[in-house]
Design a protein around this motif. Structure first.
Motif, PDB file in Angstrom:
ATOM      1  N   VAL A 130      12.827  -0.242  -5.089  1.00 32.97           N
ATOM      2  CA  VAL A 130      11.730  -0.478  -4.155  1.00 32.97           C
ATOM      3  C   VAL A 130      12.248  -0.511  -2.724  1.00 32.97           C
ATOM      4  N   ASN A 131      11.320  -0.346  -1.809  1.00 32.23           N
ATOM      5  CA  ASN A 131      11.621  -0.516  -0.387  1.00 32.23           C
ATOM      6  C   ASN A 131      12.019  -1.967  -0.129  1.00 32.23           C
ATOM      7  N   ASN A 132      12.938  -2.168   0.786  1.00 38.00           N
ATOM      8  CA  ASN A 132      13.450  -3.520   1.037  1.00 38.00           C
ATOM      9  C   ASN A 132      12.390  -4.502   1.521  1.00 38.00           C
ATOM     10  N   ASP A 133      11.291  -4.004   2.079  1.00 37.80           N
ATOM     11  CA  ASP A 133      10.243  -4.897   2.571  1.00 37.80           C
ATOM     12  C   ASP A 133       9.243  -5.299   1.494  1.00 37.80           C
ATOM     13  N   VAL A 134       9.343  -4.688   0.314  1.00 32.56           N
ATOM     14  CA  VAL A 134       8.457  -5.078  -0.793  1.00 32.56           C
ATOM     15  C   VAL A 134       8.833  -6.496  -1.229  1.00 32.56           C
ATOM     16  N   PRO A 135       7.859  -7.421  -1.274  1.00 31.88           N
ATOM     17  CA  PRO A 135       8.174  -8.820  -1.594  1.00 31.88           C
ATOM     18  C   PRO A 135       8.370  -9.053  -3.093  1.00 31.88           C
ATOM     19  N   ALA A 136       9.320  -8.336  -3.678  1.00 33.88           N
ATOM     20  CA  ALA A 136       9.624  -8.503  -5.097  1.00 33.88           C
ATOM     21  C   ALA A 136      11.131  -8.357  -5.270  1.00 33.88           C
ATOM     22  N   LYS A 137      11.754  -9.397  -5.778  1.00 31.12           N
ATOM     23  CA  LYS A 137      13.207  -9.379  -5.966  1.00 31.12           C
ATOM     24  C   LYS A 137      13.587  -8.937  -7.378  1.00 31.12           C
ATOM     25  N   ASN A 178      -0.315   4.043  -7.576  1.00 31.82           N
ATOM     26  CA  ASN A 178      -0.773   5.259  -6.907  1.00 31.82           C
ATOM     27  C   ASN A 178       0.383   6.251  -6.817  1.00 31.82           C
ATOM     28  N   PRO A 179       0.327   7.390  -7.558  1.00 34.49           N
ATOM     29  CA  PRO A 179       1.428   8.354  -7.530  1.00 34.49           C
ATOM     30  C   PRO A 179       1.416   9.226  -6.274  1.00 34.49           C
ATOM     31  N   ILE A 180       2.580   9.405  -5.675  1.00 38.15           N
ATOM     32  CA  ILE A 180       2.730  10.244  -4.480  1.00 38.15           C
ATOM     33  C   ILE A 180       3.734  11.347  -4.797  1.00 38.15           C
ATOM     34  N   PRO A 181       3.282  12.599  -4.970  1.00 38.81           N
ATOM     35  CA  PRO A 181       4.212  13.680  -5.320  1.00 38.81           C
ATOM     36  C   PRO A 181       5.013  14.176  -4.122  1.00 38.81           C
ATOM     37  N   TYR A 182       6.266  14.550  -4.386  1.00 39.37           N
ATOM     38  CA  TYR A 182       7.143  15.133  -3.367  1.00 39.37           C
ATOM     39  C   TYR A 182       7.755  16.414  -3.914  1.00 39.37           C
ATOM     40  N   LYS A 183       8.131  17.299  -3.024  1.00 42.36           N
ATOM     41  CA  LYS A 183       8.781  18.539  -3.435  1.00 42.36           C
ATOM     42  C   LYS A 183      10.241  18.304  -3.779  1.00 42.36           C
ATOM     43  N   LEU A 192      10.992   6.277   0.798  1.00 45.01           N
ATOM     44  CA  LEU A 192      11.154   4.945   0.211  1.00 45.01           C
ATOM     45  C   LEU A 192      11.889   4.038   1.187  1.00 45.01           C
ATOM     46  N   ILE A 193      12.971   4.550   1.761  1.00 43.31           N
ATOM     47  CA  ILE A 193      13.736   3.763   2.740  1.00 43.31           C
ATOM     48  C   ILE A 193      12.865   3.415   3.945  1.00 43.31           C
ATOM     49  N   GLY A 194      12.027   4.372   4.363  1.00 47.67           N
ATOM     50  CA  GLY A 194      11.174   4.158   5.528  1.00 47.67           C
ATOM     51  C   GLY A 194       9.931   3.340   5.256  1.00 47.67           C
ATOM     52  N   GLY A 195       9.633   3.085   3.982  1.00 47.01           N
ATOM     53  CA  GLY A 195       8.475   2.259   3.650  1.00 47.01           C
ATOM     54  C   GLY A 195       7.170   3.012   3.477  1.00 47.01           C
ATOM     55  N   GLN A 196       7.231   4.354   3.464  1.00 49.66           N
ATOM     56  CA  GLN A 196       5.999   5.131   3.253  1.00 49.66           C
ATOM     57  C   GLN A 196       5.527   5.035   1.804  1.00 49.66           C
ATOM     58  N   VAL A 197       6.447   4.760   0.874  1.00 52.26           N
ATOM     59  CA  VAL A 197       6.095   4.491  -0.522  1.00 52.26           C
ATOM     60  C   VAL A 197       6.781   3.197  -0.937  1.00 52.26           C
ATOM     61  N   ASN A 198       6.234   2.543  -1.964  1.00 55.41           N
ATOM     62  CA  ASN A 198       6.763   1.245  -2.376  1.00 55.41           C
ATOM     63  C   ASN A 198       7.873   1.330  -3.404  1.00 55.41           C
TER      64      ASN A 198
END
Length: 322
Positions: A130-137, A178-183, A192-198
Motif C-alpha cells: 500500500v501507499n505509505n499514507d494509507v492508515p493501515a499497518k 476499485n480496480p485501476i488498470p495500467y499498461k 502507488l508511491i505517489g498516492g494515486q492508487v491505494n
C-alpha cells in the motif's frame, strides 16, 4: 512405385534434409525475444538476464523487444503469428500462456495451440503493498478499511497475476475495491508511491526494492510460505486467517507452434545453462525468484496444470471476461 509418388517422396525427403540442416546450423543470426510487458517489469528483468546468458551459449545476440499491452496479449500475438524458425521467441508468463483465455472473450490466436513450450524459467510470489499514507499497518487493518469504505479503496494492476491476486483477495476477504488498470507495472508502482492508487499486488521484482527503500508499505506475500526475500512479511493466509489463498507468477520461454524440435532443444539447453549460472542465481535470490529449469515436455505439462489452476482462480474471484 508410380513416377508421381516417387517424385513426391524425393521432394519430401529433400525438404526434410534441408530443414534438418537448417536446424543443425541454427542460429545464424540474432534472435528476437518478445517480452509482452514493459521495460522494468519482472518479466523484463528476468527475460533480459536469461537472454544475456543464452546469447553466450548460442553464439548469437538475443534482442529483447518489449511489446506491452492487454495483459501480455499484444506481445504473445506477435510470437503466435511469427515464422516457426526459432528466431522469434516469447518470454511468456501465467498471463500469456495460462490465464488470458479466461479473462478475454476472444483472443487473436489459439492460446493452447499457438505455441511450442521451450523451457521453464522460474516463479515468484507477489507482495500486497500500500501507499505509505494509507492508515493501515497490517493487511487485516487494510481489509477493515476497505469494508468501512466499499468501492472507495483502489488497487492497480498491469498483468493477470496482479489483477487476479487482488480480486481473489477481495473475494476471499469479503471486500469491494476499485480496480485501476495500467499498461505497465512500473507505471502502476509510480502511482502507488505517489498516492494515486491505494494498493498494488505485484511481482517481487517490482515491489521488493521499493518496500526495502521505505517508499511503499508491504503488508503480505501471496505464497503459502513466507519468503526469504522479505521474511518480516506474513502470508495472506497468516494475516487474514485464511487457508487457501495462494498466487504465484511464473515465467517461461515459448516459440511459435511448429518450431523444429532440434531448435527447441538448443534453446532449452541454453536456458538450462543460464539457470545454472551462479551470478544469475544470486541476482534473483534477492527478489525471491525461484529458478526451476526443465525439459520442454515438463513445461508443457506444467502449463496445462497451471491453465486449470488459473481458470479456477479467475472463476473464484468472479472476474468477468472483457
Amino acid at each position: 512405385m508410380p513416377q508421381v509418388n516417387r517424385r513426391l517422396a524425393l521432394a519430401t525427403a529433400a525438404l526434410l534434409c534441408i530443414g534438418t540442416a537448417q536446424a543443425q546450423s541454427w542460429p545464424t543470426k540474432s534472435i528476437r525475444a518478445v517480452v509482452p510487458f514493459a521495460a522494468g517489469s519482472a518479466t523484463d528483468q528476468i527475460g533480459r538476464a536469461f537472454a544475456e546468458k543464452m546469447s553466450a551459449t548460442l553464439g548469437q545476440p538475443i534482442v529483447i523487444d518489449n511489446k506491452p499491452g492487454a495483459n501480455g496479449m499484444l506481445g504473445a500475438d506477435i510470437v503466435a503469428k511469427a515464422p516457426a524458425d526459432g528466431y522469434t521467441i516469447l518470454v511468456g508468463t501465467n498471463s500469456t500462456n495460462a490465464a488470458l483465455k479466461f479473462l478475454m472473450k476472444q483472443l487473436p490466436y489459439d492460446q493452447d495451440k499457438a505455441f511450442t513450450p521451450v523451457g521453464f524459467l522460474g516463479s515468484v510470489p507477489l507482495m500486497v503493498a500500500v501507499n505509505n499514507d494509507v492508515p493501515a499497518k497490517t493487511l487485516k487493518e487494510f481489509v477493515d478499511l476497505a469494508k468501512a469504505k466499499p468501492g472507495q479503496v483502489s488497487f492497480a494492476y498491469a498483468s493477470t497475476s496482479q489483477q487476479v491476486s487482488s480480486e481473489m483477495l477481495a473475494s476471499m476477504a469479503g471486500i469491494t475495491m476499485n480496480p485501476i488498470p495500467y499498461k505497465a507495472g512500473p507505471a502502476a508502482m509510480t502511482d502507488l508511491i505517489g498516492g494515486q492508487v491505494n494498493m498494488f499486488s505485484a511481482d517481487f521484482g517490482v515491489t521488493v526494492p521499493q518496500h526495502k527503500a521505505g517508499k511503499i508499505r508491504g503488508l503480505a506475500v501471496t505464497s503459502m510460505k513466507r519468503s526469504a526475500a522479505v521474511p518480516d512479511l506474513p502470508t495472506v493466509n497468516e494475516a487474514l486467517g485464511l487457508k487457501d489463498y495462494e498466487l504465484i507468477a511464473y515465467f517461461a520461454v515459448f516459440a511459435p507452434a511448429g518450431t523444429p524440435p532440434e531448435i527447441v532443444n538448443k534453446l532449452n539447453a541454453a536456458i538450462n545453462a543460464a539457470a545454472a549460472a551462479k551470478d544469475l542465481q544470486d541476482k534473483f535470490q534477492a527478489i525471491g525468484f525461484a529458478i526451476d529449469p526443465g525439459t520442454p515436455d515438463a513445461l508443457a505439462k506444467r502449463n496445462q496444470a497451471e491453465t486449470v489452476k488459473w481458470a479456477k482462480a479467475i472463476r473464484d474471484a468472479k472476474i468477468e471476461p472483457q
